[in-house]
Structure formats: C-alpha cells, structure tokens
Write an enzyme that holds these catalytic residues in place. Structure first.
Site, PDB file in Angstrom:
ATOM      1  N   GLU A 127      67.753  33.932  50.442  1.00 29.28           N
ATOM      2  CA  GLU A 127      68.633  34.508  51.426  1.00 29.28           C
ATOM      3  C   GLU A 127      70.195  34.491  51.443  1.00 29.28           C
ATOM      4  O   GLU A 127      70.761  34.204  52.217  1.00 29.28           O
ATOM      5  CB  GLU A 127      68.209  34.353  52.913  1.00 29.28           C
ATOM      6  N   ASN A 167      64.662  34.871  46.488  1.00 30.00           N
ATOM      7  CA  ASN A 167      63.856  35.399  47.530  1.00 30.00           C
ATOM      8  C   ASN A 167      64.677  35.752  48.661  1.00 30.00           C
ATOM      9  O   ASN A 167      65.734  35.061  49.101  1.00 30.00           O
ATOM     10  CB  ASN A 167      62.967  34.109  48.032  1.00 30.00           C
ATOM     11  N   HIS A 204      59.160  41.446  55.626  1.00 29.62           N
ATOM     12  CA  HIS A 204      59.044  41.358  57.068  1.00 29.62           C
ATOM     13  C   HIS A 204      59.248  42.733  57.783  1.00 29.62           C
ATOM     14  O   HIS A 204      60.491  43.251  57.537  1.00 29.62           O
ATOM     15  CB  HIS A 204      60.255  40.422  57.596  1.00 29.62           C
ATOM     16  N   GLU A 233      56.551  37.162  52.031  1.00 29.60           N
ATOM     17  CA  GLU A 233      56.231  36.639  53.499  1.00 29.60           C
ATOM     18  C   GLU A 233      56.103  37.748  54.549  1.00 29.60           C
ATOM     19  O   GLU A 233      56.542  38.047  55.370  1.00 29.60           O
ATOM     20  CB  GLU A 233      57.861  36.085  53.871  1.00 29.60           C
ATOM     21  N   ASP A 235      54.838  40.194  57.069  1.00 28.12           N
ATOM     22  CA  ASP A 235      54.299  40.613  58.296  1.00 28.12           C
ATOM     23  C   ASP A 235      54.883  41.881  58.812  1.00 28.12           C
ATOM     24  O   ASP A 235      55.851  42.452  58.340  1.00 28.12           O
ATOM     25  CB  ASP A 235      54.643  39.313  59.216  1.00 28.12           C
TER      26      ASP A 235
HETATM   27  O1  G3I Z   1      59.011  20.838  64.130  1.00 32.44           O
HETATM   28  C1  G3I Z   1      59.729  21.023  65.212  1.00 32.44           C
HETATM   29  C2  G3I Z   1      59.211  20.112  66.464  1.00 32.44           C
HETATM   30  O2  G3I Z   1      59.113  18.910  66.220  1.00 32.44           O
HETATM   31  C3  G3I Z   1      60.021  20.654  67.751  1.00 32.44           C
HETATM   32  O3  G3I Z   1      59.375  20.212  68.839  1.00 32.44           O
HETATM   33  C4  G3I Z   1      60.156  22.180  67.766  1.00 32.44           C
HETATM   34  C5  G3I Z   1      61.080  22.401  69.041  1.00 32.44           C
HETATM   35  O4  G3I Z   1      61.558  23.656  68.737  1.00 32.44           O
HETATM   36  O5  G3I Z   1      60.706  22.838  66.396  1.00 32.44           O
HETATM   37  C6  G3I Z   1      59.900  22.354  65.651  1.00 32.44           C
HETATM   38  O6  G3I Z   1      60.574  22.997  64.551  1.00 32.44           O
HETATM   39  C7  G3I Z   1      60.323  24.531  64.256  1.00 32.44           C
HETATM   40  C8  G3I Z   1      59.736  24.594  63.251  1.00 32.44           C
HETATM   41  O7  G3I Z   1      59.745  26.114  62.856  1.00 32.44           O
HETATM   42  C9  G3I Z   1      58.282  24.344  63.055  1.00 32.44           C
HETATM   43  O8  G3I Z   1      57.421  24.844  63.962  1.00 32.44           O
HETATM   44  C10 G3I Z   1      61.976  25.003  64.354  1.00 32.44           C
HETATM   45  O9  G3I Z   1      62.412  24.639  65.519  1.00 32.44           O
HETATM   46  C11 G3I Z   1      61.907  26.364  63.821  1.00 32.44           C
HETATM   47  O10 G3I Z   1      63.266  26.892  64.000  1.00 32.44           O
HETATM   48  C12 G3I Z   1      60.948  26.645  62.685  1.00 32.44           C
HETATM   49  O11 G3I Z   1      61.219  28.231  62.432  1.00 32.44           O
HETATM   50  C13 G3I Z   1      60.862  28.657  61.103  1.00 32.44           C
HETATM   51  C14 G3I Z   1      62.021  29.422  60.446  1.00 32.44           C
HETATM   52  O12 G3I Z   1      61.535  29.828  59.206  1.00 32.44           O
HETATM   53  C15 G3I Z   1      63.234  28.438  60.561  1.00 32.44           C
HETATM   54  O13 G3I Z   1      64.217  29.002  59.712  1.00 32.44           O
HETATM   55  C16 G3I Z   1      59.539  29.123  61.186  1.00 32.44           C
HETATM   56  O14 G3I Z   1      58.303  28.231  61.400  1.00 32.44           O
HETATM   57  C17 G3I Z   1      59.251  29.811  59.544  1.00 32.44           C
HETATM   58  O15 G3I Z   1      58.085  30.648  59.825  1.00 32.44           O
HETATM   59  C18 G3I Z   1      60.400  30.479  59.168  1.00 32.44           C
HETATM   60  O16 G3I Z   1      60.382  31.053  57.988  1.00 32.44           O
HETATM   61  C19 G3I Z   1      61.352  31.790  57.392  1.00 32.44           C
HETATM   62  C20 G3I Z   1      61.405  31.536  55.949  1.00 32.44           C
HETATM   63  O17 G3I Z   1      61.434  30.349  55.409  1.00 32.44           O
HETATM   64  C21 G3I Z   1      62.402  32.362  55.223  1.00 32.44           C
HETATM   65  N1  G3I Z   1      62.284  34.007  55.541  1.00 32.44           N
HETATM   66  C22 G3I Z   1      62.372  34.059  56.856  1.00 32.44           C
HETATM   67  C23 G3I Z   1      61.156  33.526  57.593  1.00 32.44           C
HETATM   68  C24 G3I Z   1      60.909  33.833  59.244  1.00 32.44           C
HETATM   69  O18 G3I Z   1      62.143  33.339  59.961  1.00 32.44           O
END
Ligand code: G3I
Length: 300
Positions: A127, A167, A204, A233, A235
């Site tokens: 990105e 990516n 996406h 990715e 969806d």
């Molecule tokens: O692990 C912590 C947990 O301990 C805490 O209690 C909780 C409270 O917010 O947060 C948890 O972390 C979260 C993590 O996902 C695991 O669930 C983060 O806040 C959250 O920001 C994170 O989001 C991820 C996101 O990337 C962050 O950039 C998504 O799961 C994940 O699907 C998403 O994936 C991205 C790709 O890497 C790149 N392309 C876009 C895609 C979708 O956004």
C-alpha cells in the site's frame, strides 16, 4: 472438484484465506479452513508490529502458530507484510530518515531469515501509493523515493527462493490512477532489473459497484510485464455472486494469475463483518457466492 482449493488446483492455482491465530481454537473455523483452502495468509501475525515489537527483538510466536497449522495440513503460506506505513511497532513509527531506512532493512532481514525457504511469497511492500497514482506520504517514503526498491533488493538477498510481491488495494480498475502508478513502478523495476516477481491485487470490492469490466485487462497487463499476479485479500460487499464469479473468471482467464485468497473464512471473521463480504456465513454455512466461485473454478 468439491472444495475451493481442489478446484483451483485443477488449473495449477491455489485458493487461500487469511487466518487469525486467535481463532485457531474455534473448531467450526478450523474445520472449514482446513477443508476448503490450500494457501494461508496470516491476517496480522507476520506484520511489523507483531514480528518486531521492540527494535532488534523479533517475535514469531503467532506467525509460527499459523505457519505450523497450515503446513501440517499441506497448505502453503504467503508472508504478509514486511514494509508498510500501517501496523508499525511504536518504536518504528517514531523513526525517520536514515535510521528508519536501516530499521526497515534490518526488519526485512530479520523476518525473512526466520522464514527463509518456507514461504510461497512475501508481500514485501504494501500500500505505498495514493489513489491518484502518486506515492503515499509516509515515514518510509520520507526516507527517499528509492525505499521500495531497496526493500525488494534486500528481500531478494535475504531469501532468494521466495517470490517477492508488491501488494495494494484499488488497483483492480485499469483506468484508475493508482493502478497506472503501480503499473509504471513495476515497468520501471523490470526495465532496471530491480527484483520483483508478483503483484498482489487486494480486491476489496465495495457496495453497488460492479466488477470493473477491465479487471481482466489489469491482470493481463501486469502479467505482460513479466510478473505473476494474484488476488490477495478478496472480499465483496454483500458477497455479490456476480462479482465473485466475475473476479474468479478473470483470474482463470489470465495464465499468470496464480491464485485467489479471500480475506477471512466466515462473515463474522471479516474486518468488515457488517457487510457480509465472505463465502461462509457466521454459522459456517456456504453462501451463494461460494457456489458461484466454485463453479467458476471448475469451469476453468
Ligand atoms: O490484537 C488486538 C487486541 O489485543 C485488542 O484488544 C484489540 C482492540 O482494538 O485490537 C486487536 O488488534 C486489532 C487487530 O486487527 C487484530 O484483531 C487491531 O486493533 C486492528 O486494527 C487490526 O485490524 C487489522 C487491519 O488490517 C489493521 O490494519 C485487520 O484485522 C486486518 O484484516 C487488516 O488487514 C488489512 C491488510 O493487512 C492490508 N490490506 C487491507 C486489510 C484490511 O484492512
């Protein structure tokens, strides 16, 4: 074939999913994932904040949990991701200039050494472009416009056997500025011998918009530069069956489109769960979109 992975394998491709380590204790989740897919991407566990929480101190516990789960079931693994403006550990966010450049290089070397020879591909850079095709202003970009090629050169040396991918999202429509910006970078890298093997189109797709009719043109245009392409990715808002069938068909029509990964198993596992964008509902049942994808894979 009766599963996504087996159906994709008929044409030498894979069908993958993002896996979250925190869900590996959920048997509905692992049963579906183990049955349907033959490629896995760690949803968060191989990102910089997870793998190098303190500078120089690497932690591969969650990443390895996913790697082991997948490979014990005969699945392959894509690495995601080494250099990104988001999900940097706090110490990295506060760096800039030459110290950040060195930290990026050290991070790539540290993570790739751990997984050397084990992965199918790495999303080396994620990105890095704005919607208009210019470079995204980030702390990494602030280290100099050559940071992306430095990342790829570092990665090639660290593990010469793994495919190195760029990516991004919103690079599916061939007429879009961002698509063209990324295309020009890949073209430039290829012309100058900067090592790059693949482009990941995150795919996406959002509500109401139809599948870009030129999606296949985008895939074949990137492929014509001499790189593999993959949908990394996927969806789709409300899991539109026509969009799911169309994106699958587009990949099947391009010989260098090597595989498709959906970004989660059930709707309830998705980062945008309120949009029901995946192939299985919250109860683990196959949705209509599942059948449309399976049929498109089997028809290829
Ligand atoms: O692990 C912590 C947990 O301990 C805490 O209690 C909780 C409270 O917010 O947060 C948890 O972390 C979260 C993590 O996902 C695991 O669930 C983060 O806040 C959250 O920001 C994170 O989001 C991820 C996101 O990337 C962050 O950039 C998504 O799961 C994940 O699907 C998403 O994936 C991205 C790709 O890497 C790149 N392309 C876009 C895609 C979708 O956004």
């Amino acid at each position: 074939a009766s599963t996504l992975g087996a159906a994709a394998a008929q044409s030498g491709r894979y069908f993958g999913t993002a896996i979250a380590a925190g869900r590996l204790g959920d048997s509905t989740y692992t049963t579906i994932a183990g049955r349907e897919f033959n490629m896995v991407t760690a949803e968060n566990e191989m990102k910089p904040d997870a793998t190098e929480p303190q500078r120089g101190q690497f932690n591969f516990s969650s990443g390895d949990q996913i790697y082991n789960w997948a490979t014990q079931r005969g699945m392959k693994v894509r690495g995601h991701t080494l250099a990104w403006h988001a999900q940097q550990p706090g110490w990295m966010q506060s760096l800039s200039g030459s110290s950040l450049r060195q930290a990026m290089i050290d991070h790539i070397n540290g993570v790739m050494a751990h997984y050397k020879g084990k992965l199918a591909a790495w999303d080396v850079v994620n990105e890095a472009f704005n919607e208009d095709g210019s470079r995204r202003q980030s702390n990494l970009q602030g280290t100099g416009n050559d940071w992306i090629e430095v990342a790829f050169r570092t990665a090639r040396t660290a593990d010469p056997s793994v495919k190195l991918c760029y990516n991004d999202y919103n690079i599916e429509n061939w007429s879009y500025g961002k698509t063209q910006g990324v295309y020009r970078m890949i073209q430039d890298f290829k012309s100058r011998g900067v090592p790059i093997d693949c482009v990941g189109l995150q795919t996406h797709f959002t509500g109401g918009s139809s599948l870009p009719s030129n999606f296949q043109t985008t895939l074949s245009s990137f492929a014509a530069l001499g790189v593999d392409v993959a949908l990394t990715e996927v969806d789709v808002t409300n899991a539109s069956t026509s969009q799911y069938a169309g994106l699958t068909q587009a990949c099947m029509n391009v010989p260098r489109c090597i595989g498709i990964t959906v970004w989660g198993v059930r709707d309830s596992d998705s980062w945008r769960s309120s949009e029901s964008p995946l192939l299985f509902d919250g109860g683990g049942n196959k949705k209509a979109a599942y059948t449309s994808v399976l049929n498109a894979l089997n028809a290829a």
